[in-house]
Design a protein around this motif. Structure first.
Motif, PDB file in Angstrom:
ATOM      1  N   LEU A 365       8.542  -4.172  11.502  1.00  0.00           N
ATOM      2  CA  LEU A 365       8.626  -2.796  10.999  1.00  0.00           C
ATOM      3  C   LEU A 365       7.315  -2.330  10.357  1.00  0.00           C
ATOM      4  CD1 LEU A 365      12.238  -2.859   9.503  1.00  0.00           C
ATOM      5  CD2 LEU A 365      11.482  -2.116  11.772  1.00  0.00           C
ATOM      6  N   ARG A 366       6.337  -3.212  10.227  1.00  0.00           N
ATOM      7  CA  ARG A 366       4.982  -2.857   9.783  1.00  0.00           C
ATOM      8  C   ARG A 366       4.986  -2.102   8.451  1.00  0.00           C
ATOM      9  NH1 ARG A 366       0.917  -2.945  13.261  1.00  0.00           N
ATOM     10  NH2 ARG A 366       0.014  -1.043  12.432  1.00  0.00           N
ATOM     11  N   GLY A 367       5.887  -2.503   7.568  1.00  0.00           N
ATOM     12  CA  GLY A 367       5.988  -1.805   6.284  1.00  0.00           C
ATOM     13  C   GLY A 367       4.756  -1.936   5.422  1.00  0.00           C
ATOM     14  N   PHE A 368       3.975  -3.003   5.615  1.00  0.00           N
ATOM     15  CA  PHE A 368       2.781  -3.222   4.798  1.00  0.00           C
ATOM     16  C   PHE A 368       1.547  -3.404   5.671  1.00  0.00           C
ATOM     17  CE2 PHE A 368       6.445  -4.461   2.373  1.00  0.00           C
ATOM     18  CZ  PHE A 368       6.198  -3.945   1.113  1.00  0.00           C
ATOM     19  N   ALA A 369       1.585  -2.801   6.854  1.00  0.00           N
ATOM     20  CA  ALA A 369       0.463  -2.933   7.777  1.00  0.00           C
ATOM     21  C   ALA A 369      -0.781  -2.261   7.204  1.00  0.00           C
ATOM     22  CB  ALA A 369       0.817  -2.312   9.123  1.00  0.00           C
ATOM     23  N   PRO A 370      -1.959  -2.796   7.522  1.00  0.00           N
ATOM     24  CA  PRO A 370      -3.192  -2.236   6.938  1.00  0.00           C
ATOM     25  C   PRO A 370      -3.460  -0.803   7.348  1.00  0.00           C
ATOM     26  CG  PRO A 370      -3.692  -3.886   8.618  1.00  0.00           C
ATOM     27  CD  PRO A 370      -2.228  -3.982   8.351  1.00  0.00           C
ATOM     28  N   ASP A 371      -2.929  -0.372   8.512  1.00  0.00           N
ATOM     29  CA  ASP A 371      -3.173   1.013   8.936  1.00  0.00           C
ATOM     30  C   ASP A 371      -2.175   1.987   8.317  1.00  0.00           C
ATOM     31  OD1 ASP A 371      -0.852   0.390  10.247  1.00  0.00           O
ATOM     32  OD2 ASP A 371      -1.722   0.463  12.261  1.00  0.00           O
ATOM     33  N   ASP A 372      -1.272   1.440   7.451  1.00  0.00           N
ATOM     34  CA  ASP A 372      -0.302   2.271   6.736  1.00  0.00           C
ATOM     35  C   ASP A 372       0.524   3.126   7.697  1.00  0.00           C
ATOM     36  OD1 ASP A 372       0.959   2.901   4.383  1.00  0.00           O
ATOM     37  OD2 ASP A 372      -0.322   4.634   3.963  1.00  0.00           O
ATOM     38  N   ASP A 373       0.936   2.529   8.808  1.00  0.00           N
ATOM     39  CA  ASP A 373       1.709   3.260   9.812  1.00  0.00           C
ATOM     40  C   ASP A 373       3.002   2.486  10.098  1.00  0.00           C
ATOM     41  OD1 ASP A 373       2.487   5.084  11.722  1.00  0.00           O
ATOM     42  OD2 ASP A 373       1.322   4.131  13.326  1.00  0.00           O
ATOM     43  N   PRO A 374       3.972   2.480   9.139  1.00  0.00           N
ATOM     44  CA  PRO A 374       5.199   1.716   9.345  1.00  0.00           C
ATOM     45  C   PRO A 374       6.035   2.306  10.489  1.00  0.00           C
ATOM     46  CG  PRO A 374       5.407   3.114   7.406  1.00  0.00           C
ATOM     47  CD  PRO A 374       3.977   3.219   7.862  1.00  0.00           C
ATOM     48  N   VAL A 375       6.835   1.448  11.119  1.00  0.00           N
ATOM     49  CA  VAL A 375       7.727   1.880  12.187  1.00  0.00           C
ATOM     50  C   VAL A 375       8.887   2.650  11.562  1.00  0.00           C
ATOM     51  CG1 VAL A 375       9.278   1.093  14.008  1.00  0.00           C
ATOM     52  CG2 VAL A 375       7.095  -0.085  13.605  1.00  0.00           C
ATOM     53  N   TRP A 560      -2.396  -5.095   1.200  1.00  0.00           N
ATOM     54  CA  TRP A 560      -1.321  -4.309   1.815  1.00  0.00           C
ATOM     55  C   TRP A 560      -0.193  -4.048   0.818  1.00  0.00           C
ATOM     56  CZ3 TRP A 560      -1.113  -8.204   6.449  1.00  0.00           C
ATOM     57  CH2 TRP A 560      -2.334  -8.159   7.118  1.00  0.00           C
ATOM     58  N   SER A 561       0.042  -4.996  -0.092  1.00  0.00           N
ATOM     59  CA  SER A 561       1.031  -4.774  -1.151  1.00  0.00           C
ATOM     60  C   SER A 561       0.462  -3.870  -2.238  1.00  0.00           C
ATOM     61  CB  SER A 561       1.454  -6.109  -1.773  1.00  0.00           C
ATOM     62  OG  SER A 561       2.166  -6.902  -0.863  1.00  0.00           O
ATOM     63  N   TYR A 562      -0.802  -4.091  -2.599  1.00  0.00           N
ATOM     64  CA  TYR A 562      -1.402  -3.325  -3.693  1.00  0.00           C
ATOM     65  C   TYR A 562      -1.449  -1.843  -3.366  1.00  0.00           C
ATOM     66  CZ  TYR A 562      -5.025  -1.574  -6.851  1.00  0.00           C
ATOM     67  OH  TYR A 562      -5.716  -0.824  -7.766  1.00  0.00           O
ATOM     68  N   ARG A 563      -1.731  -1.495  -2.089  1.00  0.00           N
ATOM     69  CA  ARG A 563      -1.887  -0.081  -1.734  1.00  0.00           C
ATOM     70  C   ARG A 563      -0.583   0.701  -1.827  1.00  0.00           C
ATOM     71  NH1 ARG A 563      -2.513   0.720   2.990  1.00  0.00           N
ATOM     72  NH2 ARG A 563      -2.455  -1.350   3.935  1.00  0.00           N
ATOM     73  N   THR A 564       0.555   0.004  -1.890  1.00  0.00           N
ATOM     74  CA  THR A 564       1.839   0.711  -1.991  1.00  0.00           C
ATOM     75  C   THR A 564       2.183   1.085  -3.428  1.00  0.00           C
ATOM     76  OG1 THR A 564       3.184  -1.294  -2.266  1.00  0.00           O
ATOM     77  CG2 THR A 564       2.662  -0.620  -0.008  1.00  0.00           C
ATOM     78  N   LEU A 565       1.395   0.616  -4.410  1.00  0.00           N
ATOM     79  CA  LEU A 565       1.728   0.841  -5.819  1.00  0.00           C
ATOM     80  C   LEU A 565       1.378   2.257  -6.254  1.00  0.00           C
ATOM     81  CD1 LEU A 565       0.283  -2.443  -7.400  1.00  0.00           C
ATOM     82  CD2 LEU A 565       2.688  -1.960  -6.887  1.00  0.00           C
ATOM     83  N   SER A 566       2.128   2.746  -7.247  1.00  0.00           N
ATOM     84  CA  SER A 566       1.744   3.998  -7.907  1.00  0.00           C
ATOM     85  C   SER A 566       0.493   3.736  -8.727  1.00  0.00           C
ATOM     86  CB  SER A 566       2.870   4.461  -8.821  1.00  0.00           C
ATOM     87  OG  SER A 566       3.063   3.540  -9.889  1.00  0.00           O
TER      88      SER A 566
END
Length: 977
Positions: A365-375, A560-566
């Motif tokens: 599902l690419r939830g944390f993919a580097p291109d930030d393009d989840p399925v 990839w985890s860090y970029r999802t943070l507020s």
């Protein structure tokens, strides 16, 4: 070296001189001796010994403690109270080595017998070879190093067990060659049960059974190990075991020969190619839109040949599916980046795939993919339906309509969905099948609590591997021999990789694919010793190994985890790297950011949900070591130095003022007027009573040491001094005198640098007290004399009197009772002159103690009763307990036995409530003495045993006297210990 010495490690660590067993001391001291023995005459450095004894929790006093252990062992092993030139333990530059003869050590003799057996085998004398192996194996009496705890002991134990297993395996081969197949079956069967994954042992057992005319049992052994290997490792038996099975199945007569062919029983390893995808025809339930030949292929990733560990998590996963009535429809596998979620999920999915014949699917599902393009959910639903055979273009563009079609197609089917790398519950929820016979396995770096709350999902949390399983991973990737040959190096690799599977796999892959890249070279890189200016952390080295593959570069994976943070949570993540650890409280983290408690809790929930911080206990948070390094890098790059400085000072203010608040409750003292000014936006802990303060001290004790050290290294010297002052009472009562000595030494340095004369005097006086307790009397007097000189300059009479109290303690400990009393009288006179009841009461009670020591119990009781009146008026519980302890000791000698028992029990209970373990043990010891003198041997042993247990829990206490009392009671009192 003494010719009569004999050492054993192939069982408990023991030593004898002649026929007498020697006392090797505490478990830590025995562990040090074991480390020297296992080096078999080679040098071992003090740094290595420290790591073996304490691991990452090495105290600052490690070198001194090791020196003490070595001195005690020399006295025992050399049989002399004075160190000999030819001591068994020789001092070499930077460390020690054991000077022992090969015939004085069971492991050395074991190796010699095994080597002789190998020579006999080469000379084609299997009978003599078997005899020497039998002699070698007879040296084993228990599991090696039995009774020694800790990761280093476990690693050495595993290494030694491999040696024994190798010798046993070779012995069985020789016995088979000699025709003793029937005789070895019972022992070989037992060994196979202990090592269910060892294919070579199964192969030997099958051959022994076949030669004994038990062909059916031999074939059953194969089927059993085949199931175990598939269940535990997801692999088939190796080629040698398969070959043995085939030959027994065909009743090969050559197997009955009792001279083994070269190579017949050699154990070989082989990587297995993944099985080809298997397809299952299913009923067409939507003929208008399905193709002509709908199938449900197995779309799981290939079987993994190097899966290691996770036995506990796999058992939990199997248990979830065991009961059809409670079986979940969704299981969430979560954990931090690099912890092996996908690997685990694929391994488990392959184990249970046969239970889902209508289809097994894998979707990233690419939830944390580097291109930030989840399925998105619609795309995922369309993918599954097309795999199931729907014609392209037949899936509606509306998500709700597509989900309805999806669930209709899956209705009444049993399918397995492996949904990898999900970010949000909303991304997954449309994909969950309605069928009660289906299962969705979801992996995510987030906890996806919404699936558990609303959808009944169950959760499996993956944490970094335990040390033994981390070692198993390295064994599977680089081979057991390399791991067994360098156990200390392997342990350092495990520690520096933080037991994270991704990091371990990177190092293993580098070592496996580059023959010249040794394990020692790996540790050099992980230490940051490559000679490159930018290499400073394990994270640098791991990234350097795989610079061209972002998927296995820890920095990229963590990002990839860090970029999802507020933004606020990301800032907290970065600033938390300023904290020295080992763990962090909510208030400390709030102080770092300057935010109040509620928003801090919200940001911590976000970080914990993303597994970037670990909530190790309610309200306590930890970093994984590699994530700390990553956060520190981000902080240095993104947060201005002045902001980092202010955050650091807020954190230090938090600890100083919280410690002073705890002291106020814990010791009924007011903080001195020179406490540092509290900065704005600092969270200070509040304590409702003494128990709450004590619990806080116990939780924060290792943190306070780390914070003080960090403050010292960064020149925040006022904070260093106040932390030492405010922790002194706790260190004294909890038996942490060496911690206090370290803290006050730092405080004295700080006071001298700051040119604060009175602070220097106070630190000298504290150090005098600490060294008196530790038995370092020369150092104690030196510090007290320095303190007296400073207090004279400041005309501080009260603090001079405190110095006399310390000098009295030193004189008492040195056996000079009259000198001790003289010092105490001077202190009492000063107290009376200045109306200081606390000082007078302390001096009177200590005089009572001293008079009791010299046998003048009438005077002791009189003085203690005077002190008791003052302590009662002052309402100081700790002082009252001390007073009752002294009274109990003296009135017992005056014949008031029942009253003595009451006094001592009051002291014991009060010391326990106050957390003063050292004095509690002392009062218990006195109670035991009184019970023994009264004729109640059972009560005496109970009291001494409790005291012994307490002292054993204190690193700096010496329970030797109590051990002697217990031994005598067990030997002469008719009581079995």
């Amino acid at each position: 070296m003494d010719a009569d010495l004999w050492f054993t490690v192939l069982g408990p660590i023991r030593a004898w001189r002649g026929g007498s067993e020697l006392d090797l001391g505490t478990p830590q001291q025995r562990k040090l001796l074991a480390s020297l023995l296992l080096r078999e005459g080679s040098q071992i450095s003090v740094r290595e010994l420290s790591n073996m004894l304490w691991g990452s929790a090495t105290p600052d006093t490690a070198t001194a403690v090791i020196r003490t252990y070595v001195a005690r062992l020399r006295r025992e092993l050399d049989g002399s109270p004075i160190r000999r030139q030819d001591s068994v333990i020789a001092t070499v530059q930077g460390g020690y080595r054991l000077v022992n003869r090969p015939d004085s050590f069971d492991l050395a003799m074991f190796r010699r017998e095994v080597s002789t057996a190998e020579e006999a085998s080469k000379a084609r004398d299997p009978r003599r070879a078997a005899e020497h192996l039998r002699t070698a194996l007879a040296l084993w009496h228990d599991e090696p190093l039995a009774g020694l705890l800790g990761e280093h002991a476990s690693a050495e134990r595993a290494r030694l067990e491999l040696l024994r297993l190798g010798a046993l395996s070779r012995w069985f081969e020789l016995e088979l060659e000699l025709g003793s197949h029937t005789a070895i079956i019972p022992e070989l069967t037992q060994l196979v049960g202990q090592h269910p994954l060892d294919e070579h042992l199964h192969e030997l057992l099958m051959l022994a059974l076949y030669r004994s005319g038990r062909q059916a049992q031999a074939l059953a052994i194969y089927r059993n190990v085949q199931e175990v290997l598939a269940e535990e490792l997801g692999v088939d038996p190796g080629p040698d075991l398969q070959r043995m099975y085939g030959r027994i199945l065909q009743a090969d007569p050559d197997l009955l020969a009792t001279t083994a062919e070269a190579g017949t029983l050699d154990n070989a390893e082989e990587d297995h190619e993944p099985e080809p995808a298997h397809t299952v025809t299913v009923v067409d339930r939507a003929p208008d839109i399905m193709g002509q030949h709908p199938t449900a292929p197995t779309r799981l990733p290939p079987r993994l040949t190097v899966f290691a560990g996770r036995s506990r998590e796999l058992a939990a996963a199997r248990e979830m599916l065991a009961d059809p009535d409670t079986r979940p429809g969704t299981v969430v596998v979560s954990g931090m980046a690099g912890v092996g979620k996908t690997t685990f999920a694929v391994h488990w999915a392959r184990q249970i795939a046969q239970h889902f014949p209508d289809g097994q699917f894998y979707l990233n599902l690419r939830g944390f993919a580097p291109d930030d393009d989840p399925v998105d959910a619609l795309k995922a639903v369309r993918t599954v339906l097309e795999i199931l055979g729907l014609r392209p273009g037949s899936v509606p563009d509306d998500l709700d309509a597509a989900v309805a079609l999806y669930r209709g197609v899956l209705a009444e089917r049993r399918v397995l969905l492996l949904l990898d790398n999900a970010r949000l519950a909303a991304q997954v929820r449309p994909l969950l099948p309605d069928s009660s016979g289906s299962l969705a396995v979801v992996t995510s770096r987030n906890r996806l609590a919404g699936l558990q709350i609303l959808d009944g999902a169950r959760s499996i949390l993956l944490e970094p591997l335990p040390a033994a399983q981390a070692r198993e991973l390295l064994v599977r990737r680089i081979g057991g021999q390399r791991v067994a040959d360098e156990p200390e190096v392997v342990q350092e690799i495990i520690d520096r990789c933080g037991r994270l599977p991704l990091a371990l796999s990177i190092v293993a892959a580098r070592c496996a694919t580059h023959a010249q890249f040794t394990l020692d070279a790996a540790t050099t890189a992980l230490r940051g010793d490559l000679g490159l200016a930018r290499i400073a952390t394990s994270l640098d080295a791991l990234s350097l190994y795989e610079a061209y593959d972002c998927d296995v570069d820890p920095r990229h994976v963590f990002s990839w985890s860090y970029r999802t943070l507020s933004p606020p949570a990301a800032r907290l993540f970065r600033l938390a790297a300023l904290h020295p650890g080992p763990d962090m409280s909510i208030a400390a983290l709030a102080s770092l950011t300057g935010l109040s408690r509620q928003p801090t809790l919200s940001h911590l929930a976000e970080l914990s949900n993303a597994h970037l911080l670990i909530e190790s206990a309610p309200g306590r948070y930890e970093f994984h070591d590699l994530l700390r390094a990553y956060a520190d890098e981000l902080k240095q790059r993104l947060d201005p130095p002045e902001e980092q400085q202010q955050a650091q000072l807020r954190m230090l203010d938090h600890y100083v003022h919280s410690t002073i608040a705890a002291l106020r409750q814990y010791n009924d003292l007011e903080p001195i007027s020179e406490a540092p000014v509290l900065r704005p936006a600092v969270a200070v802990e509040a304590f409702c009573d003494r128990d709450a303060a004590l619990r806080w001290y116990e939780t924060e004790s290792p943190v306070l040491m780390a914070v003080a050290h960090q403050a010292r290294m960064q020149d925040h010297l006022e904070h260093v001094w106040h932390l030492a002052w405010a922790t002194d009472t706790y260190h004294y009562r909890s038996g942490r005198g060496r911690n206090a000595a370290v803290m006050h030494t730092w405080a004295l340095e700080a006071a001298e640098y700051l040119d604060r004369s009175l602070w220097q005097g106070i630190s000298h006086r504290f150090l005098g007290d600490v060294h008196a307790d530790l038995g370092s009397f020369t150092e104690s007097v030196m510090h007290i004399e320095a303190a007296l000189a400073i207090f004279d300059t400041h005309h501080d009479v009260k603090r001079r009197a405190d110095c006399y109290l310390t000098l009295a303690r030193v004189a008492r400990r040195q056996g000079d009772g009259r000198e001790s009393i003289a010092h105490l009288k001077r202190a009492a006179e000063i107290g009376q002159h200045h109306g200081d009841q606390l000082l007078v009461a302390t001096a009177l009670n200590n005089m009572g103690e001293q008079y009791g020591d010299i046998g003048e119990h009438d005077t002791a009781v009189k003085l203690c009763r005077e002190a008791l009146d003052l302590w009662t008026e002052l309402d100081d519980q700790h002082a009252l307990a001390n007073c009752y302890d002294t009274l109990g000791h003296s009135v017992f000698h005056l014949g008031e036995h029942e009253q003595a028992f009451k006094y001592l029990q009051y002291a014991i209970d009060t010391f326990q409530d106050l957390g003063d373990k050292g004095n509690q043990a002392n009062s218990l010891s006195r109670l035991g003495d009184a019970c023994a003198a009264h004729g109640d041997n059972a009560a005496a042993i109970a009291a001494w045993s409790n005291a012994f247990t307490i002292l054993k829990s204190l690193d700096e206490a010496d329970p030797g006297e109590l051990e002697t009392k217990l031994r005598r009671a067990g030997t002469y009192g008719g009581v079995v210990q």
